[in-house]
Design a protein around this motif. Structure first.
Motif, PDB file in Angstrom:
ATOM      1  N   ILE A 151       0.854  -1.205  -0.300  1.00  0.00           N
ATOM      2  CA  ILE A 151      -0.274  -0.208   0.212  1.00  0.00           C
ATOM      3  C   ILE A 151       1.395   0.852  -0.400  1.00  0.00           C
ATOM      4  N   GLY A 152       1.253   1.897  -1.146  1.00  0.00           N
ATOM      5  CA  GLY A 152       1.981   3.117  -1.448  1.00  0.00           C
ATOM      6  C   GLY A 152       2.341   2.844  -1.759  1.00  0.00           C
ATOM      7  N   SER A 153       4.076   3.233  -2.475  1.00  0.00           N
ATOM      8  CA  SER A 153       5.090   2.708  -3.516  1.00  0.00           C
ATOM      9  C   SER A 153       6.341   4.238  -3.081  1.00  0.00           C
ATOM     10  N   ARG A 173       0.542  -4.722  -6.019  1.00  0.00           N
ATOM     11  CA  ARG A 173       1.052  -3.619  -5.462  1.00  0.00           C
ATOM     12  C   ARG A 173      -0.980  -2.753  -5.402  1.00  0.00           C
ATOM     13  N   ARG A 176      -5.516   2.965  -4.514  1.00  0.00           N
ATOM     14  CA  ARG A 176      -5.880   3.552  -3.860  1.00  0.00           C
ATOM     15  C   ARG A 176      -7.995   3.349  -3.628  1.00  0.00           C
ATOM     16  N   HIS A 202       3.388   1.799   2.807  1.00  0.00           N
ATOM     17  CA  HIS A 202       4.630   2.502   2.788  1.00  0.00           C
ATOM     18  C   HIS A 202       3.819   4.076   1.511  1.00  0.00           C
ATOM     19  N   CYS A 203       2.694   4.669   2.278  1.00  0.00           N
ATOM     20  CA  CYS A 203       2.211   5.678   1.894  1.00  0.00           C
ATOM     21  C   CYS A 203       2.280   6.761   2.837  1.00  0.00           C
ATOM     22  N   THR A 209      -4.841   9.337   3.721  1.00  0.00           N
ATOM     23  CA  THR A 209      -4.155   8.097   3.973  1.00  0.00           C
ATOM     24  C   THR A 209      -5.335   8.488   6.158  1.00  0.00           C
ATOM     25  N   ALA A 231       5.139   2.946   7.941  1.00  0.00           N
ATOM     26  CA  ALA A 231       5.415   4.908   7.144  1.00  0.00           C
ATOM     27  C   ALA A 231       5.156   5.988   8.467  1.00  0.00           C
TER      28      ALA A 231
END
Length: 318
Positions: A151-153, A173, A176, A202-203, A209, A231
């Protein structure tokens, strides 16, 4: 002449060189929120890490021209207030592309292989009294063939993907949560929650969020799934996570961040009962803190400041 004030010099261990242009440099090891305005009075460039810079502080600092954030996340800065004033905000990028993914994999491996439970068993004499060469007290899961939900990159998420695939994991992946259309190469958010054996966050922390992983999302995960957060703490509803771990909604969690840092007395995530669980690992926001990574951060921090003064600001957030 530029006046640079570094509010949190104790927040990293590195050789922070001075900028190449004429300047006045002032630094403080730590700064409380109540001290920000007084210490930044007359400053043209502020270096901050985790101490908040809210709108009221921005408005009270007429000389401020640049905020150099000594981190990737910028949720501690009121970006709209800076934008309205024309203040440049720059952050740090890519410096932790190896150290954070390695920390993520360390948490995943420790939890998947039940290392802390095994350590406790040996400390209690279980192996010594077993009567055979091995024990089967705690389950061990391989990463090979397991599914990682990302979640997030960005560079950190991509670094985790690189290591996870080297272990033979399948990577999904997540799209959203509020998006109806799923982009090529992505998987619907709810589907990732349901299928992943490990979910790694990783957002950035934004209004969208905040509380992204709450009770509903935790209950959608596999009962054996692991949740990893390197994160920001506010992305996860912490009271819901505590319940999930104590009541067995998920298999375990590895966290390097909390909603309040350092955690105050009574914070649910440092409850002794929770910390004693073998399927919960908490580290004190150190996933980023290898010496090479901190030096890379320091070098990029000064490069950002020099670029701003040269009229070519880089790594701009706004």
């Amino acid at each position: 002449m530029q006046r640079i004030v570094y509010l949190e010099s104790a927040s990293m261990i590195a050789d922070v060189r001075r900028p190449s242009f004429a300047h006045v440099w002032e630094e403080y090891p730590r700064t409380s929120p109540e001290q920000v305005v007084d210490r930044l009075a007359g400053a043209t460039i502020a270096i901050i890490n985790k101490v908040p810079l809210p709108a009221a502080a921005v408005h009270a600092l007429p000389d401020l021209k640049m905020v150099a954030v000594a981190a990737t996340g910028t949720n501690i800065v009121d970006l709209e207030a800076c934008k309205a004033r024309g203040i440049v905000v720059s952050n740090i990028r890519g410096y932790a592309e190896h150290t954070v993914p390695e920390h993520v994999l360390a948490l995943i491996l420790a939890l998947s292989r039940n290392l802390f439970a095994w350590r406790a068993t040996v400390q209690a004499g279980g192996w010594q009294q077993s009567g055979q060469f091995c024990l089967f007290d705690h389950p061990i899961r391989d990463l090979h063939g397991a599914t990682l939900g990302l979640i997030g990159s960005g560079s950190l998420g991509n670094g985790v993907v690189r290591l996870a695939e080297a272990f033979g994991m399948r990577v999904l992946r997540a799209e959203r949560r509020a998006t109806a259309t799923v982009r090529p190469g992505y998987t619907a958010f709810a589907e990732v929650l349901a299928e992943a054996d490990v979910i790694s966050l990783h957002c950035p922390l934004t209004p969208e969020t905040l509380g992204l992983i709450g009770e509903a999302e935790l209950r959608q995960m596999k009962r054996s799934a692991l949740l990893i957060n390197t994160a920001r703490g506010g992305i996860v509803d912490e009271p819901a996570l505590v319940r999930a771990l104590k009541e067995g909604w998920i298999g375990g969690a590895g966290f390097d961040v909390l909603s309040a840092e350092p955690p105050p007395a009574g914070h649910p995530m440092v409850d002794p009962e929770l910390l004693a669980l073998p399927n919960f690992l908490l580290t004190p926001h150190v996933a980023w803190a290898s010496r090479p990574a901190m030096q890379a951060l320091a070098d990029q921090l000064i490069a950002n400041i020099e670029a701003f003064v040269a009229g070519t600001p880089q790594n701009r957030v706004i």
